[in-house]
Write a protein that holds these residues in place. Structure first.
Motif, short mmCIF file in Angstrom:
data_model
loop_
_atom_site.label_atom_id
_atom_site.label_comp_id
_atom_site.label_asym_id
_atom_site.label_seq_id
_atom_site.Cartn_x
_atom_site.Cartn_y
_atom_site.Cartn_z
N GLU A 7 0.84 -1.01 0.20
CA GLU A 7 0.01 -0.10 0.05
C GLU A 7 1.10 1.10 -0.01
O GLU A 7 1.70 1.49 1.03
CB GLU A 7 -0.75 -0.14 1.30
N THR A 8 0.78 2.16 -1.01
CA THR A 8 1.44 3.21 -1.08
C THR A 8 0.69 4.43 -1.59
O THR A 8 1.27 5.39 -2.23
CB THR A 8 2.83 3.16 -1.73
N SER A 9 -0.58 4.37 -1.60
CA SER A 9 -1.45 5.44 -2.32
C SER A 9 -1.42 6.77 -1.92
O SER A 9 -1.82 7.72 -2.61
CB SER A 9 -2.93 4.92 -2.19
N THR A 77 -2.11 -1.84 -4.00
CA THR A 77 -3.17 -0.78 -4.31
C THR A 77 -2.84 -0.06 -5.65
O THR A 77 -1.57 0.31 -5.89
CB THR A 77 -3.18 0.53 -3.30
N HIS A 109 -8.23 0.86 -3.48
CA HIS A 109 -7.88 1.25 -2.14
C HIS A 109 -9.15 1.28 -1.24
O HIS A 109 -9.29 0.60 -0.21
CB HIS A 109 -7.25 2.58 -2.17
N GLY A 112 -10.13 -2.11 -0.32
CA GLY A 112 -9.19 -2.64 0.63
C GLY A 112 -9.80 -2.03 2.09
O GLY A 112 -9.98 -2.82 3.04
N ASP A 298 -4.31 3.62 6.68
CA ASP A 298 -4.30 2.95 5.55
C ASP A 298 -2.98 2.02 5.87
O ASP A 298 -2.07 2.34 6.62
CB ASP A 298 -3.35 3.80 4.49
N ALA A 300 -1.31 -2.20 4.50
CA ALA A 300 -1.24 -3.35 3.33
C ALA A 300 -2.07 -4.55 3.78
O ALA A 300 -2.36 -5.32 2.67
CB ALA A 300 0.17 -3.31 3.25
N ILE A 303 -5.38 -4.60 1.85
CA ILE A 303 -4.96 -4.72 0.56
C ILE A 303 -4.81 -6.36 0.38
O ILE A 303 -5.36 -6.77 -0.83
CB ILE A 303 -3.84 -3.84 0.14
#
Ligand code: KG4
Ligand code: ZN
Length: 327
Positions: A7-9, A77, A109, A112, A298, A300, A303
């Protein structure tokens, strides 16, 4: 099957390892570089992801003893989010995919965030209503099944977390301001709250609006000056927080009445807020579920959990950045 989640949105770099639907590791690095800017600076976010993602990945493998050869799926993501930030995670996932031949799936996302509820409440039961309250989104979805979502309402302007962050800036807090406002609000003396507007767009529609609430706090402060703010900060925080929570609670009750669905999941960063949790739990006749705070913001793991569901149902899809933020 072991699933690597990425996850790096936005401004959290997170890597997780799940064994099927069970979390083995979930590491989250929250970027603090944005704190004095009042919001996320996209280019700085991308560079910070680049600087951290490799170390986080090594760390989850080290902590679990699981190796690259044991990974059956990578879930990353791919939208919505900041383009450069998303590209770091997607490129990282595709690098492993190409180098090791591990299957990869893109994950929305918001899907997720919805799936974060399954990590600790696998028996929540379908259908349910999902209230997503984060820095970028505020929406109510009817979740009929995994992959089958109906949007019943969403914000027409600011997201709930964005309202916390913007009001926080007016009050002198660093970004992100949600937790700081909550802490300050808890210090407020028990007295009549300032009647900031409860943002409802209508009594039957389920859309939200928070920019009017933010503007009314701004004008309220302008009229009274800095001394008033210093002396009444906790009361202002509590009054703002109360108006926002009441607006969310009102629409959620209407959504439940309109659909007849009594099971609710409240997910996303703002779902960490204790007043929100208390208020939602007290809604008459509803069964309300929350992820633990570490799974609200947020991460991971959510996700990877969505990736597990996609794999199980034969719904893997190659990562693609979609221009639309909608599920
Ligand atoms: O889900 P999230 O980590 O990122 C997005 O997808 O946007 O949510 C971040 C948002 C921020 O706006 C932050 O101020 C808010 O969640 N937040 C809170 C609390 N903790 C985080 N808002 C209110 N109360 C909190 N305790
Ligand atoms: Zn989020």
């Amino acid at each position: 099957m072991n699933i690597l989640g990425i996850e790096t949105s936005c401004d959290e770099t997170s890597i997780a390892l799940l064994e099927n639907d069970t979390i083995k590791a979930n590491e989250i690095y929250s970027q603090e570089i944005h704190s004095s800017f009042g919001g996320v600076v996209p280019e700085m976010a991308s560079r910070a992801h680049l600087g951290k993602i490799d170390a986080l990945c090594k760390s989850v493998f080290g902590a679990t003893g699981i190796s690259f050869d044991d990974i059956g799926l990578i879930a990353v993501t791919d939208s919505p989010g900041l383009a450069g930030a998303l590209l770091v995670g997607i490129s990282f996932a595709l690098g492993i995919h190409c180098g090791r031949g591990v299957p990869v799936t893109g994950i929305n996302h918001l899907e997720g965030h919805i799936c974060s509820i399954f990590l600790e409440h696998p028996d929540i039961g379908l259908p349910f209503l999902a209230l997503i309250v984060s820095g970028g989104h505020t929406s109510i979805y009817k979740v009929n099944d995994f992959g089958d979502y109906e949007c019943l309402g969403q914000t027409v302007d600011d997201a709930a977390g964005e309202a916390f962050d913007k009001v926080g800036k007016l009050l002198g807090f660093n970004y992100p301001a949600g937790r700081a406002i909550e802490r300050e609000a808890a210090l407020a003396p028990s007295q009549t709250l300032i009647p900031f507007p409860m943002a409802r767009t209508s009594t039957t529609m389920l859309d939200f609006s928070f920019s009017g609430l933010k503007t009314s706090v701004k004008y309220f402060l302008q009229e009274r000056g800095p001394e008033y703010l210093t002396e009444n900060k906790s009361l202002i925080c509590k009054s703002f927080q109360n108006s926002l929570v009441e607006s969310l609670a009102g629409n959620l009750l209407t959504a439940s009445r309109q659909t007849g669905i009594k099971t609710i999941a409240v997910v996303g960063g703002v779902a960490c807020n204790a007043q929100l949790r208390q208020r939602m739990k007290a809604l008459p006749g509803l069964k309300v579920f929350f992820p633990s705070p570490a799974l609200c913001t947020d991460n991971a793991a959510m996700i990877a959990r969505a990736g597990y569901e996609r794999k199980k149902r034969g719904m893997l899809r190659f990562p693609r950045m979609a221009p639309s933020a909608k599920l």
